[in-house]
Design a protein around this motif. Structure first.
Motif, short mmCIF file in Angstrom:
data_model
loop_
_atom_site.label_atom_id
_atom_site.label_comp_id
_atom_site.label_asym_id
_atom_site.label_seq_id
_atom_site.Cartn_x
_atom_site.Cartn_y
_atom_site.Cartn_z
N LEU A 1 9.76 4.65 -8.53
CA LEU A 1 8.40 4.46 -8.10
C LEU A 1 7.37 5.64 -8.88
N GLN A 2 7.88 6.88 -8.71
CA GLN A 2 7.00 7.96 -9.01
C GLN A 2 6.77 8.45 -10.49
N GLN B 1 0.51 -1.16 0.07
CA GLN B 1 0.00 0.12 0.02
C GLN B 1 0.87 1.25 0.00
N GLN C 1 -5.03 6.92 -1.57
CA GLN C 1 -4.41 5.64 -0.46
C GLN C 1 -4.57 6.47 0.96
N THR D 1 3.90 1.67 -1.35
CA THR D 1 4.64 1.88 -2.75
C THR D 1 3.53 2.22 -3.60
N ILE D 2 2.28 1.65 -3.40
CA ILE D 2 1.27 2.29 -4.28
C ILE D 2 1.01 3.72 -4.06
N ILE E 1 3.11 6.03 -2.80
CA ILE E 1 4.40 6.84 -3.17
C ILE E 1 4.12 6.83 -4.82
N GLY E 2 4.24 5.66 -5.47
CA GLY E 2 4.22 5.48 -6.87
C GLY E 2 3.30 6.28 -7.68
N SER E 3 1.85 6.26 -7.03
CA SER E 3 0.77 6.78 -7.45
C SER E 3 0.89 8.45 -7.40
N GLY E 4 1.53 8.89 -6.68
CA GLY E 4 1.89 10.53 -6.30
C GLY E 4 2.45 10.87 -7.71
N TYR F 1 1.47 2.23 -10.75
CA TYR F 1 1.02 2.53 -9.51
C TYR F 1 -0.25 3.19 -9.40
N MET F 2 -0.37 4.30 -10.45
CA MET F 2 -1.49 4.94 -10.44
C MET F 2 -2.84 4.02 -10.60
#
Lengths: 377, 646
Positions: free
Chosen positions: B42-43, A239, A259, A241-242, A244-247, B50-51
């Motif tokens: 990651l970003q 959760q 999240q 990493t999701i 952070i990554g989705s940011g 991840y999005m």
């Protein structure tokens, strides 16, 4: 003439601020860095707590307490600090033993000591007392330390670390060890010994794998591949990493991280608050935070190099470095490059006594710097 | 203080410290670089991935069940509709401890212990994150009971759904069928994705046969959910845009059923076990299809409890049995007009051929006596009178002359021995016996022999022969329309619920029955007219402003041994003969053909024919008797009790 006055007034204000700070034995740049971090932390906390002003209020009270502790310790003369070091260490050890004993008889994990009014963790004192004791022990010995000295140091570090791990609180125990080891490293431990010890540690890890219980191995494996246990041990890491990554680069926007806001992120206002920053403020937000940390750490190291005796130097240096270690462990854990250990993000995470301990540490650091005998103007 | 002769070198120590500080700076820079690299990975590099994951986390796609098609009768009366109902639903993935949760639901009496296994099976067999209905039709009080304890049941929620409702209750249940909770067996044959969010499925009758039309297409909508799976309105400060596709309601069905006539038929039966089928001979439209006793389909739509189902299933009157389609009875004398027609068609007899009836019939060279229902005999009869008086001896002889194989073939043209193909399932084909059939039906060679005596009793519809009420109604319709075989059907049109336009389904002409001479039809029909005009069923047809052509029949339940008299008084009510009456009217241009079977009704003219008369009156004259009052029901019960004691 009017122009002159206008031109001068800010400069006078600046110099006045400097004067006030030096009167208070504080270091301007360091205080500024810490203040910025604390503010950043409160802004993020508002979002991470689900827009709860109560949390922000309590967080601010802790900052206030920490600031008072910092200010108070900054006034204390290094000589006094040096004198009380063995006592502080000794009391800490006794308290740790008491806590362990209560924990043993109470048949459960015990970290807190309830003094009626306040409950506190003796292991938290040790985060300061152990590097102080190491620096105290090394202050008049020739450096780099020799073998006997190293054995004594190992005992100084090992006893409280061991007692803390017994509580059981592996994370804090390792941090206490780290604080002590940093003193030894700064004292000039030979590179041969460092590489030698690193090699031994590596071998021990390799051999230790076969001694671990299955569940412990599982923990390690889950760290390597969180997907193995997506709803259990791996859940936090997946959760975060999701989040952070989705940011992305600029984040989803303040107060708009799904999240965090929808509570997919566990412990979003405490240990995992870095993920909230990553999600809502993106790569830029994380980079700014890391930059602030770097400013604080580099200023702290600079201050350490300016101190004039071994005790001050070693203690100040170790306090500066351990601060960064916290940052690295927390950010590394939340972004999935280190295993999950309960280490808060310094000055940002909500709750616990770490805010006070950390600011107290900076208070000591500033005391060591500002009470130099030959202060450069 | 010097250790082992070494002297503390303050300057060198300062040097070492600065070196170490620089080294530490390098390490810090490397560690920061590692963090930055990780964050960038990651970003920036994996942002899309991840999005999508975070989107999948916060958004759950919820099915929007389509409204099931509404079922109307031919007059537009609603027979099945949808009404909002509250049901308890559970999402397996959001329930921390399923067993504990179900147990606690039982404790607060929202779930009965009997339904536990069914609920568990339903939960197990659904797709992940599907909301599974575990209890349909909650009462207001139950909703309140759950609402106050809702926080104790994560993953369980009350949902408003459209539930099937049958406003007419029991009436026409055996035609309509009903819906019920989707079972594991249902799941095997349907497209699960299309049924996610749907709680019930057609189980029987039209609801089952037209499931595809009625179901419609479920839509979906995205809902914002938090980590515990509860749907939430806002995400932090914002309300994100969510997509949805609307559901396409199921097709409405317009039945050929004439509900007021259906109601008359069912009420005319009162408390007897009976089946009534009325068909329009011109096109095969089923006007009424009743099987009594019935049951309330709403019980099934809301979910029966175990004991409720057992009570229905084990009821001695077998309310769950659809007698109209699945009850197979010997057709008895109702097939006599067809036997006569077969005789004419095969040239075995002419309308004028007469026979002498002395009360019994024997095959040449046999002493076995086949008795007539009238012990003293009918005397000399020609064909029309033989039908009118239902003379057994006449048809014993005629059947013997036609032969079993030819008779079976001829009866087969009228749909006997085969399913009629009505558009609801579950129909039974009955038995149309013949020497060939017997060879196939029996394993042992000695059982496969067809005896001449079996041909004799075949002529009066006894022996092996079995027919269902729908078959006999269909047969009667073919006679009435002089040979036109329309497939019976319940659904006459499909109605688009959005535009309101209906598409009629054309009647299906299966074939036309050929007889030797067209006038032969009139002989058989004249015989049937004579039945109601001076014949066995005159009383029931008295005063009708149209001409009814009919035929009575009795189906033996209890075989009377040779040399013994059939004595009603000594036989248990359940062993009484079944009563048949088939009829069509108006005889010259029939608009309705009816078959009535009354189980243990004793005599076709006495019990079955009056029911048929009421149905025909209702249909042709729009004459609807008021529903029986409680007084009348009590009186009827008293009469029945008195008759039973005779």
């Amino acid at each position: 003439m009017i122009y002159e006055e206008i031109d001068r007034s800010p400069r006078r204000t600046l110099s006045e601020t400097t004067r006030v700070l030096s009167r208070l034995k504080l270091d301007g740049p360091l205080v500024l860095g810490l203040a910025l971090l604390a503010c950043y932390g409160q802004v993020v906390l508002y979002s991470a707590s689900g827009q709860d002003w109560q949390s922000v209020l309590r967080g601010s009270i802790r900052i206030g307490l920490g600031a008072v502790a910092m200010l108070a310790l900054a006034q204390v003369k290094p000589g006094f600090l040096r004198r009380i070091t063995p006592w502080l260490y000794g009391i800490g050890i006794v308290l740790l033993i008491i806590v362990d004993a209560i924990g043993y008889t109470g048949k459960g994990a015990q970290r807190w000591l309830d003094l009626g009014i306040v409950r506190f963790q003796p292991s938290e004192i040790m985060k300061l007392a152990v590097p102080m004791m190491c620096a105290w022990y090394l202050r008049e010995r020739p450096l780099p330390p020799d073998g006997v000295t190293l054995l004594v140091l190992a005992t100084i570090i090992g006893v409280p670390a061991g007692l803390t791990i017994l509580q059981p609180d592996l994370g804090t125990g390792l941090l206490i060890t780290m604080a002590g080891v940093l003193v030894v490293l700064l004292a000039g431990l030979q590179w041969q010994i460092i590489t030698g010890l690193a090699g031994v540690a590596g071998l021990a890890a390799w051999g230790g794998w076969y001694l671990l219980h299955d569940y412990q191995r599982q923990r390690v494996l889950t760290f390597i591949d969180p997907q193995q246990d997506p709803l259990g041990a791996g859940y936090h890491i997946i959760q975060s990493t999701i989040a952070i990554g989705s940011g992305g680069v600029f984040g989803k926007g303040y107060l708009n991280g799904s999240q965090g806001q929808l509570e997919f992120l566990p412990e979003r206002s405490t240990d995992f608050i870095f993920a909230v920053i990553g999600e809502e403020l993106g790569f830029v937000g994380c980079a700014i935070l890391l930059l602030l940390y770097l400013l604080v750490v580099s200023r702290a190291i600079y201050l350490a190099t300016q101190t004039q005796d071994t005790f001050a130097r070693l203690l100040a240096g170790s306090l500066a470095l351990i601060f960064f270690v916290y940052v690295f462990i927390n950010a590394g854990m939340v972004s999935g490059i280190l295993p999950v250990v309960g280490v808060p993000l310094p000055l940002i995470s909500y709750g616990g006594t770490s805010m006070v301990t950390l600011l107290a540490g900076f208070g000591i650091l500033m005391s060591l710097y500002s009470h130099r005998k030959f202060a450069a103007s | 203080m010097a250790g082992k002769g070494r002297i503390k070198d303050v300057w060198r120590e300062q040097q070492i410290f600065v070196q170490r500080a620089i080294a530490a700076g390098v390490v810090i820079a490397l560690m920061t670089a590692a963090l930055i690299t990780r964050l960038a990975w990651l970003q920036i590099s994996r942002y899309d991935y991840y999005m999508e994951l975070s989107q999948g986390n916060r958004v759950r796609v919820e099915p929007v069940p389509a409204a099931r098609g509404i079922i109307y009768d031919r007059n537009g009366i609603i027979l099945a509709e949808n009404r909002p109902a509250y049901q308890l639903e559970l999402v397996r993935e959001e329930v921390p401890d399923l067993d504990d949760t179900l147990q606690r639901l039982i404790e607060i009496e929202l779930l009965s212990a009997d339904d536990l296994d069914a609920a568990r099976r339903a939960i197990r067999s659904r797709r992940a994150f599907d909301s599974v209905p575990i209890r349909l039709r909650l009462s207001e009080e139950e909703i309140a009971r759950f609402a106050v304890r809702r926080f104790e049941f994560p993953g369980v929620d009350i949902r408003t759904r459209l539930a099937r409702y049958y406003p007419q209750g029991e009436i026409a249940v055996h035609a309509l069928g009903h819906v019920g909770a989707i079972s594991e067996r249902d799941l095997e044959r349907i497209d699960r994705a299309q049924y996610s969010g749907t709680a019930t499925i057609g189980k029987l009758g039209i609801e089952l046969a037209y499931e595809d039309e009625l179901h419609g297409r479920n839509g979906s909508r995205e809902v914002l959910v938090n980590a515990r799976g509860r749907s939430v309105e806002k995400q932090g400060a914002l309300t994100p845009l969510l997509k949805s596709t609307s559901a396409l309601p199921g097709t409405d069905l317009i039945l050929s059923l004439d509900f007021p006539v259906q109601k008359v038929a069912e009420e005319a039966v009162w408390d007897r076990r009976a089946a009534i089928v009325a068909i329009d001979p011109q096109n095969g439209d089923v006007i009424a299809l009743a099987s009594r006793p019935g049951f309330d389909p709403n019980l099934f739509a809301r979910g029966l409890t175990g004991p409720e189902f057992r009570a229905l299933n084990e009821n001695i009157d077998r309310p769950l049995l659809n007698r109209a389609l699945r009850g197979a009875y010997p057709p008895g004398s109702t097939i006599k007009p067809l036997v006569a027609l077969a005789g004419l068609t095969y040239g075995v007899a002419t309308p004028a051929t007469s026979r002498y009836c002395r009360g019994w019939f024997s095959l040449p060279g046999s002493r076995h006596r086949f008795r007539d229902w009238k012990i003293q005999g009918h005397g000399t009869l020609a064909m029309v009178q033989a039908i009118a008086q239902s003379c057994d001896v006449y048809f014993y002889g005629l059947a013997d002359e036609i032969g079993a194989t030819r008779l079976a073939e001829f009866l087969g043209h009228f749909g006997l021995g085969a399913v009629t193909g009505i558009d609801v399932g579950g129909e039974r084909s009955g038995i149309l016996p013949s020497p060939e059939w017997k060879r196939k039906a029996y394993r042992k060679p000695e059982d496969q022999v067809w005896f001449p005596g079996e041909t004799v009793i075949f002529g009066i519809g006894q022996g092996f022969m079995l027919s269902t009420p729908i078959q006999l109604a269909h047969m009667t319709a073919i006679i009435g329309s002089r040979g036109k075989n329309y497939q019976p059907r319940l659904v006459s049109a499909l109605r688009d619920p959005l535009t309101g336009t209906s598409t009629p389904i054309p009647p299906k002409l299966v074939g036309t029955v050929e007889v030797a001479k067209p006038e032969d039809w009139q002989v058989a029909i004249d015989g049937m007219i004579a039945v109601t005009h001076g014949g066995t069923a005159s009383r029931s047809a008295a005063g009708a402003p149209y001409v009814i052509a009919g035929k009575t029949g009795t189906a033996q339940v209890f075989t009377v041994a040779q040399n013994e008299r059939y004595d009603e008084k000594t036989i248990n009510e359940r062993l009484h003969d079944h009563a048949w009456f088939v009829a069509f009217a108006p005889a010259e241009d029939p608009k309705i053909a009816v078959a009535v079977l009354v189980e243990n009704g004793r005599s076709g003219s006495g019990t079955a024919a009056p029911i048929a008369r009421q149905v025909i009156d209702a249909y042709l004259l729009r004459k609807f008797p008021p529903p029986p009052t409680t007084d009348e029901i009590a009186k009827a019960a008293a009469v029945a009790a008195a008759t039973g004691g005779e």
